[in-house]
Design a protein around this motif. Structure first.
Motif, PDB file in Angstrom:
ATOM      1  N   ASP A  32       0.841  -1.210   0.000  1.00 29.00           N
ATOM      2  CA  ASP A  32       0.000   0.000   0.000  1.00 29.00           C
ATOM      3  C   ASP A  32       0.871   1.252   0.000  1.00 29.00           C
ATOM      4  N   MET A  33       1.873   1.266  -0.855  1.00 27.19           N
ATOM      5  CA  MET A  33       2.842   2.360  -0.877  1.00 27.19           C
ATOM      6  C   MET A  33       3.067   2.828  -2.303  1.00 27.19           C
ATOM      7  N   SER A  34       3.165   4.143  -2.479  1.00 22.41           N
ATOM      8  CA  SER A  34       3.459   4.692  -3.792  1.00 22.41           C
ATOM      9  C   SER A  34       4.678   5.597  -3.703  1.00 22.41           C
ATOM     10  N   MET A  35       5.375   5.700  -4.837  1.00 24.62           N
ATOM     11  CA  MET A  35       6.542   6.574  -4.952  1.00 24.62           C
ATOM     12  C   MET A  35       6.357   7.453  -6.171  1.00 24.62           C
ATOM     13  N   GLU A  36       6.590   8.762  -6.012  1.00 26.94           N
ATOM     14  CA  GLU A  36       6.368   9.715  -7.079  1.00 26.94           C
ATOM     15  C   GLU A  36       7.607  10.560  -7.317  1.00 26.94           C
ATOM     16  N   ALA A  37       7.786  10.943  -8.573  1.00 24.81           N
ATOM     17  CA  ALA A  37       8.826  11.895  -8.955  1.00 24.81           C
ATOM     18  C   ALA A  37       8.207  12.914  -9.894  1.00 24.81           C
ATOM     19  N   SER A  38       8.313  14.198  -9.537  1.00 19.65           N
ATOM     20  CA  SER A  38       7.756  15.284 -10.347  1.00 19.65           C
ATOM     21  C   SER A  38       8.870  16.231 -10.756  1.00 19.65           C
ATOM     22  N   TYR A  39       8.755  16.736 -11.976  1.00 21.22           N
ATOM     23  CA  TYR A  39       9.730  17.711 -12.461  1.00 21.22           C
ATOM     24  C   TYR A  39       9.003  18.715 -13.346  1.00 21.22           C
ATOM     25  N   GLY A  40       9.448  19.965 -13.283  1.00 19.68           N
ATOM     26  CA  GLY A  40       8.868  20.974 -14.153  1.00 19.68           C
ATOM     27  C   GLY A  40       8.992  22.359 -13.563  1.00 19.68           C
ATOM     28  N   GLN A  41       8.173  23.259 -14.096  1.00 20.29           N
ATOM     29  CA  GLN A  41       8.119  24.628 -13.593  1.00 20.29           C
ATOM     30  C   GLN A  41       6.887  24.769 -12.718  1.00 20.29           C
ATOM     31  N   PHE A  42       7.118  25.165 -11.456  1.00 26.53           N
ATOM     32  CA  PHE A  42       6.044  25.224 -10.485  1.00 26.53           C
ATOM     33  C   PHE A  42       5.529  26.659 -10.346  1.00 26.53           C
ATOM     34  N   TRP A  43       4.724  26.905  -9.309  1.00 22.53           N
ATOM     35  CA  TRP A  43       3.976  28.158  -9.204  1.00 22.53           C
ATOM     36  C   TRP A  43       4.870  29.392  -9.163  1.00 22.53           C
ATOM     37  N   SER A  44       5.937  29.381  -8.417  1.00 26.31           N
ATOM     38  CA  SER A  44       6.793  30.567  -8.252  1.00 26.31           C
ATOM     39  C   SER A  44       7.867  30.664  -9.328  1.00 26.31           C
ATOM     40  N   ARG A  45       7.610  30.065 -10.485  1.00 22.22           N
ATOM     41  CA  ARG A  45       8.555  30.029 -11.602  1.00 22.22           C
ATOM     42  C   ARG A  45       9.843  29.296 -11.231  1.00 22.22           C
ATOM     43  N   ASP A  46       9.800  28.488 -10.196  1.00 21.66           N
ATOM     44  CA  ASP A  46      10.959  27.700  -9.795  1.00 21.66           C
ATOM     45  C   ASP A  46      10.919  26.357 -10.510  1.00 21.66           C
ATOM     46  N   ARG A  47      12.012  26.027 -11.157  1.00 22.61           N
ATOM     47  CA  ARG A  47      12.118  24.756 -11.875  1.00 22.61           C
ATOM     48  C   ARG A  47      12.893  23.786 -10.990  1.00 22.61           C
ATOM     49  N   GLY A  48      12.278  22.651 -10.710  1.00 19.34           N
ATOM     50  CA  GLY A  48      12.938  21.726  -9.810  1.00 19.34           C
ATOM     51  C   GLY A  48      12.270  20.371  -9.757  1.00 19.34           C
ATOM     52  N   VAL A  49      12.616  19.618  -8.704  1.00 19.28           N
ATOM     53  CA  VAL A  49      12.204  18.225  -8.537  1.00 19.28           C
ATOM     54  C   VAL A  49      11.491  18.073  -7.200  1.00 19.28           C
ATOM     55  N   ARG A  50      10.455  17.256  -7.216  1.00 18.63           N
ATOM     56  CA  ARG A  50       9.772  16.873  -5.971  1.00 18.63           C
ATOM     57  C   ARG A  50       9.664  15.354  -5.924  1.00 18.63           C
ATOM     58  N   LEU A  51      10.143  14.760  -4.850  1.00 17.19           N
ATOM     59  CA  LEU A  51      10.062  13.317  -4.641  1.00 17.19           C
ATOM     60  C   LEU A  51       9.171  13.045  -3.433  1.00 17.19           C
ATOM     61  N   THR A  52       8.252  12.098  -3.558  1.00 18.01           N
ATOM     62  CA  THR A  52       7.351  11.783  -2.456  1.00 18.01           C
ATOM     63  C   THR A  52       7.211  10.274  -2.307  1.00 18.01           C
ATOM     64  N   VAL A  53       7.004   9.853  -1.069  1.00 21.16           N
ATOM     65  CA  VAL A  53       6.674   8.461  -0.751  1.00 21.16           C
ATOM     66  C   VAL A  53       5.403   8.490   0.091  1.00 21.16           C
ATOM     67  N   ASN A  54       4.367   7.797  -0.375  1.00 20.03           N
ATOM     68  CA  ASN A  54       3.080   7.761   0.319  1.00 20.03           C
ATOM     69  C   ASN A  54       2.811   6.354   0.839  1.00 20.03           C
ATOM     70  N   ARG A  55       2.387   6.273   2.090  1.00 20.42           N
ATOM     71  CA  ARG A  55       2.022   4.976   2.680  1.00 20.42           C
ATOM     72  C   ARG A  55       0.588   5.059   3.192  1.00 20.42           C
ATOM     73  N   HIS A  56      -0.265   4.146   2.691  1.00 23.03           N
ATOM     74  CA  HIS A  56      -1.668   4.121   3.085  1.00 23.03           C
ATOM     75  C   HIS A  56      -1.840   3.299   4.358  1.00 23.03           C
ATOM     76  N   PHE A  57      -2.596   3.856   5.304  1.00 21.69           N
ATOM     77  CA  PHE A  57      -3.020   3.139   6.504  1.00 21.69           C
ATOM     78  C   PHE A  57      -4.543   3.269   6.570  1.00 21.69           C
ATOM     79  N   GLY A  58      -5.253   2.378   5.880  1.00 26.35           N
ATOM     80  CA  GLY A  58      -6.694   2.512   5.797  1.00 26.35           C
ATOM     81  C   GLY A  58      -7.050   3.761   5.003  1.00 26.35           C
ATOM     82  N   ASP A  59      -7.828   4.655   5.633  1.00 23.26           N
ATOM     83  CA  ASP A  59      -8.229   5.897   4.986  1.00 23.26           C
ATOM     84  C   ASP A  59      -7.190   7.004   5.128  1.00 23.26           C
ATOM     85  N   THR A  60      -6.139   6.740   5.879  1.00 17.37           N
ATOM     86  CA  THR A  60      -5.120   7.759   6.165  1.00 17.37           C
ATOM     87  C   THR A  60      -3.873   7.511   5.319  1.00 17.37           C
TER      88      THR A  60
END
Length: 299
Positions: free
Chosen positions: A164-192
Motif C-alpha cells: 500500500d505504498m506509492s513513490m512519485e517523482a515530479s519535475y517541471g516549472q512550479f507556481w513561483s517560476r521555480d524549476r525543480g524536482v519533488r520526490l514523495t513516498v506515500n504509505r496508506h493506513f486505511g483511509d489515512t
C-alpha cells in the motif's frame, strides 16, 4: 471476486455538493514563536452541469489568527482573507480507457491572489495502475496585479500494492517560476495517508518534510438530496524544513515547489488518491461488504 456494474439508472440524484473543511496555515519553531497559525473555514460547492462538467466554487471565512498573523504581526501578509477564492468551469472526459483529462477555466486564487486561469490535467494509467503518468499545464493572469504565471509539471508514480505504498517523482516549472524536482513516498493506513517529501530547485535550495492526509467526514455521507453537505474526503496537513542550507541556518523558503490544485483534481478526487485501483479495491472486499450490510441492504 469483483463484478463491475456499468451503466444503469441512478436511484437518487444530487444537484449540488457542499464540502466543508478547515484551512490552516502555520509557522512552527520560528524566531517569533513556537506555533503561529491562521485558521479559516473553507467551503467548496460543486454543481453538476452536464456529463463530465461541473461548476466548482471555493469560499473562505477567517476564524482565528495567532498574534504573529494579526495586523502588525510578522506573518500578517499570509493571514487568511475571506471571500470567493475559486470559480471554475471544469470539464472531464476520457479520450481513451487509460487516459483521463480535466480542463478547468475561470477564476483561481493562490495565497488569496486571484488569477484568470486555464488549467489542463492529464492522467495515463499503465500496467493495471501500477505505473501512472500525470501532466499538468496551466496559465494564470493576475486580476488585481500585473503578473502572469505559467506551470508545466510532469509526474511519474509507481504504486506497490502489496505494501500500500506509492513513490512519485515530479519535475517541471512550479507556481513561483521555480524549476525543480519533488520526490514523495506515500504509505496508506486505511483511509489515512502518511507522506514523506523532498524538494530541490536550481541554486541548491532543498526542503523536506512530513505530511498526513485523512478524511474529515463520517464513513457514511448524507443521503443524496438537492444539496449534499459533507466533510472533506481528503484533508492534508504537513510540515517542512530547509535541508543542508548553504548558510547553515534554517531559512523559510516561501512558496517553494508549489503545485496549484483546483477544487476537484484528477489524483485526489478522480482516483481517490490511488484507492480506486482494482488491486486496492479487491483487497478490501470485506470492508465494502461491511458497509453494505450496515447501510445499503435496507435501502
Amino acid at each position: 471476486s469483483i463484478r463491475w456494474l456499468n451503466g444503469g439508472l441512478a436511484q437518487r440524484k444530487t444537484w449540488s455538493q457542499l464540502i466543508l473543511r478547515p484551512n490552516v496555515r502555520t509557522m512552527v519553531g520560528t524566531e517569533w514563536g513556537v506555533v503561529d497559525y491562521s485558521l479559516a473555514l473553507q467551503a467548496d460547492l460543486h454543481i453538476p452541469l452536464w456529463q463530465g462538467a461541473q461548476l466548482a466554487t471555493t469560499a473562505t471565512a477567517p476564524l482565528s489568527d495567532s498574534h504573529s498573523y494579526r495586523e502588525g504581526g510578522r506573518f500578517e501578509g499570509s493571514a487568511h482573507e475571506g471571500g470567493l477564492q475559486n470559480l471554475l468551469l471544469q470539464q472531464l472526459f476520457k479520450p481513451h480507457p487509460r487516459v483521463v483529462n480535466l480542463t478547468s477555466l475561470g477564476l483561481y486564487s493562490q495565497s488569496d491572489e486571484p488569477y484568470q486561469a486555464i488549467i489542463n490535467e492529464s492522467l495515463l494509467n499503465l500496467d493495471r495502475n501500477y505505473h501512472q503518468v500525470r501532466l499538468k499545464l496551466g496559465y494564470f493572469n493576475g486580476v488585481d496585479i500585473d503578473k502572469e504565471r505559467e506551470v508545466a509539471i510532469g509526474t511519474y508514480r509507481y504504486f506497490h500494492h502489496p505494501a500500500d505504498m506509492s513513490m512519485e517523482a515530479s519535475y517541471g516549472q512550479f507556481w513561483s517560476r521555480d524549476r525543480g524536482v519533488r520526490l514523495t513516498v506515500n504509505r496508506h493506513f486505511g483511509d489515512t495517508i502518511v507522506q514523506l517529501f523532498y524538494k530541490y530547485i536550481d541554486g541548491d535550495t532543498q526542503d523536506g518534510g512530513l505530511a498526513i492526509s485523512m478524511p474529515l467526514t463520517p464513513r457514511r455521507d448524507m443521503r443524496p438530496a438537492y444539496v449534499q453537505v459533507k466533510g472533506a474526503d481528503r484533508w492534508r496537513y504537513g510540515l517542512e524544513t530547509s535541508i543542508n542550507s548553504p548558510t547553515n541556518g534554517n531559512p523559510i523558503n516561501w512558496g517553494m515547489i508549489v503545485e496549484p490544485n483546483t477544487p476537484y483534481n484528477l489524483y485526489r478526487d478522480f482516483t481517490d488518491s490511488d484507492r480506486l485501483a482494482p488491486e486496492y479495491v479487491g483487497r478490501r472486499i470485506m470492508r465494502m461488504r461491511d458497509a453494505y450490510i450496515q447501510w445499503g441492504a435496507g435501502d
